[in-house]
Design a protein around this motif. Structure first.
Motif, mmCIF file in Angstrom:
data_model
loop_
_atom_site.group_PDB
_atom_site.id
_atom_site.type_symbol
_atom_site.label_atom_id
_atom_site.label_comp_id
_atom_site.label_asym_id
_atom_site.label_seq_id
_atom_site.Cartn_x
_atom_site.Cartn_y
_atom_site.Cartn_z
ATOM 1 N N GLN A 2 0.843 -1.198 0.000
ATOM 2 C CA GLN A 2 0.000 0.000 0.000
ATOM 3 C C GLN A 2 0.874 1.241 0.000
ATOM 4 O O GLN A 2 1.931 1.262 0.624
ATOM 5 C CB GLN A 2 -0.900 0.010 1.233
ATOM 6 N N LEU A 3 0.392 2.266 -0.710
ATOM 7 C CA LEU A 3 1.034 3.566 -0.686
ATOM 8 C C LEU A 3 0.079 4.539 -0.008
ATOM 9 O O LEU A 3 -1.064 4.691 -0.448
ATOM 10 C CB LEU A 3 1.356 4.064 -2.095
ATOM 11 N N GLN A 4 0.553 5.177 1.050
ATOM 12 C CA GLN A 4 -0.284 6.098 1.808
ATOM 13 C C GLN A 4 0.269 7.500 1.641
ATOM 14 O O GLN A 4 1.364 7.801 2.118
ATOM 15 C CB GLN A 4 -0.296 5.711 3.285
ATOM 16 N N CYS A 21 4.585 10.270 1.085
ATOM 17 C CA CYS A 21 3.986 8.997 0.673
ATOM 18 C C CYS A 21 4.918 7.884 1.115
ATOM 19 O O CYS A 21 6.114 7.916 0.813
ATOM 20 C CB CYS A 21 3.788 8.968 -0.831
ATOM 21 N N ALA A 23 5.436 3.598 1.344
ATOM 22 C CA ALA A 23 5.020 2.262 0.917
ATOM 23 C C ALA A 23 5.159 1.297 2.083
ATOM 24 O O ALA A 23 6.142 1.332 2.821
ATOM 25 C CB ALA A 23 5.883 1.799 -0.253
ATOM 26 N N SER A 24 4.156 0.441 2.221
ATOM 27 C CA SER A 24 4.182 -0.537 3.299
ATOM 28 C C SER A 24 3.663 -1.871 2.795
ATOM 29 O O SER A 24 2.999 -1.944 1.770
ATOM 30 C CB SER A 24 3.338 -0.053 4.479
ATOM 31 N N GLY A 25 3.977 -2.913 3.539
ATOM 32 C CA GLY A 25 3.535 -4.242 3.151
ATOM 33 C C GLY A 25 4.719 -5.129 2.850
ATOM 34 O O GLY A 25 5.825 -4.911 3.327
ATOM 35 N N PHE A 109 2.522 0.349 -8.271
ATOM 36 C CA PHE A 109 1.526 0.608 -7.231
ATOM 37 C C PHE A 109 1.224 2.107 -7.171
ATOM 38 O O PHE A 109 2.121 2.938 -7.369
ATOM 39 C CB PHE A 109 2.025 0.131 -5.868
ATOM 40 N N GLY A 111 -0.849 5.264 -4.895
ATOM 41 C CA GLY A 111 -1.533 5.694 -3.694
ATOM 42 C C GLY A 111 -2.916 6.212 -4.056
ATOM 43 O O GLY A 111 -3.242 6.407 -5.230
ATOM 44 N N ARG A 112 -3.742 6.478 -3.057
ATOM 45 C CA ARG A 112 -5.102 6.940 -3.299
ATOM 46 C C ARG A 112 -5.174 8.400 -3.681
ATOM 47 O O ARG A 112 -6.175 8.834 -4.215
ATOM 48 C CB ARG A 112 -5.964 6.701 -2.061
#
Length: 120
Positions: A2-4, A21, A23-25, A109, A111-112
Motif C-alpha cells: 500500500q502507498l499512503q 507517501c 510504501a508498506s507491506g 503501485f 496511492g489513493r
C-alpha cells in the motif's frame, strides 16, 4: 503493498505544501517513485520522478518550484511544493515500482491521492 499519501490541503497562491507517501507491506525493494497530478477535468500527468539513486526529473511546469526526495530506509517519497499556483490545484498521486519478492519483476503501485487546492 500500500502507498499512503498525505500532506494535501488548502493554501493561498505563493504558499507551500509538503506531500509525503510511504510504501508498506511485503516489500523486497522499492524502485522508481513518482508524483502525478490530476487537475479537475484533466488526465493524470507526471509531476516529478526519482530513481533509487536519487536522480530526479520534473515536468517543465514545476521546475524550480517543486522538489522530489526520498528516504529509502522508510520506503518514502516526498514532494516539496513552493510558490504554488492555482493551476497546481488537483489530486496528487504517488507511484512506486516495487519488487515484492526477491528475483521477481517489479510491479506498479499507486496511492489513493491527496487533494491540493490553491486559491488565488
Amino acid at each position: 503493498v500500500q502507498l499512503q499519501a498525505s500532506g494535501g490541503g488548502l493554501v493561498q497562491a505563493g504558499g507551500s505544501l509538503r506531500l509525503s507517501c510511504a510504501a508498506s507491506g511485503s516489500i523486497f525493494r522499492v524502485g522508481t517513485m513518482s508524483w502525478f497530478h490530476q487537475a479537475p477535468g484533466k488526465q493524470r500527468a507526471l509531476v516529478a520522478t526519482i530513481s533509487t539513486g536519487a536522480n530526479t526529473d520534473y515536468a517543465d511546469s514545476v521546475k524550480g518550484r517543486f522538489t522530489i526526495s526520498r528516504d529509502n530506509a522508510k520506503n518514502a517519497v516526498y514532494l516539496q511544493m513552493n510558490d504554488l499556483k492555482p493551476d497546481d490545484t488537483g489530486v496528487y498521486y504517488c507511484y512506486a515500482d516495487v519488487v515484492v519478492l526477491r528475483f521477481s519483476s517489479s510491479r506498479q503501485f499507486w496511492g489513493r491521492g491527496t487533494l491540493v487546492t490553491v486559491s488565488s
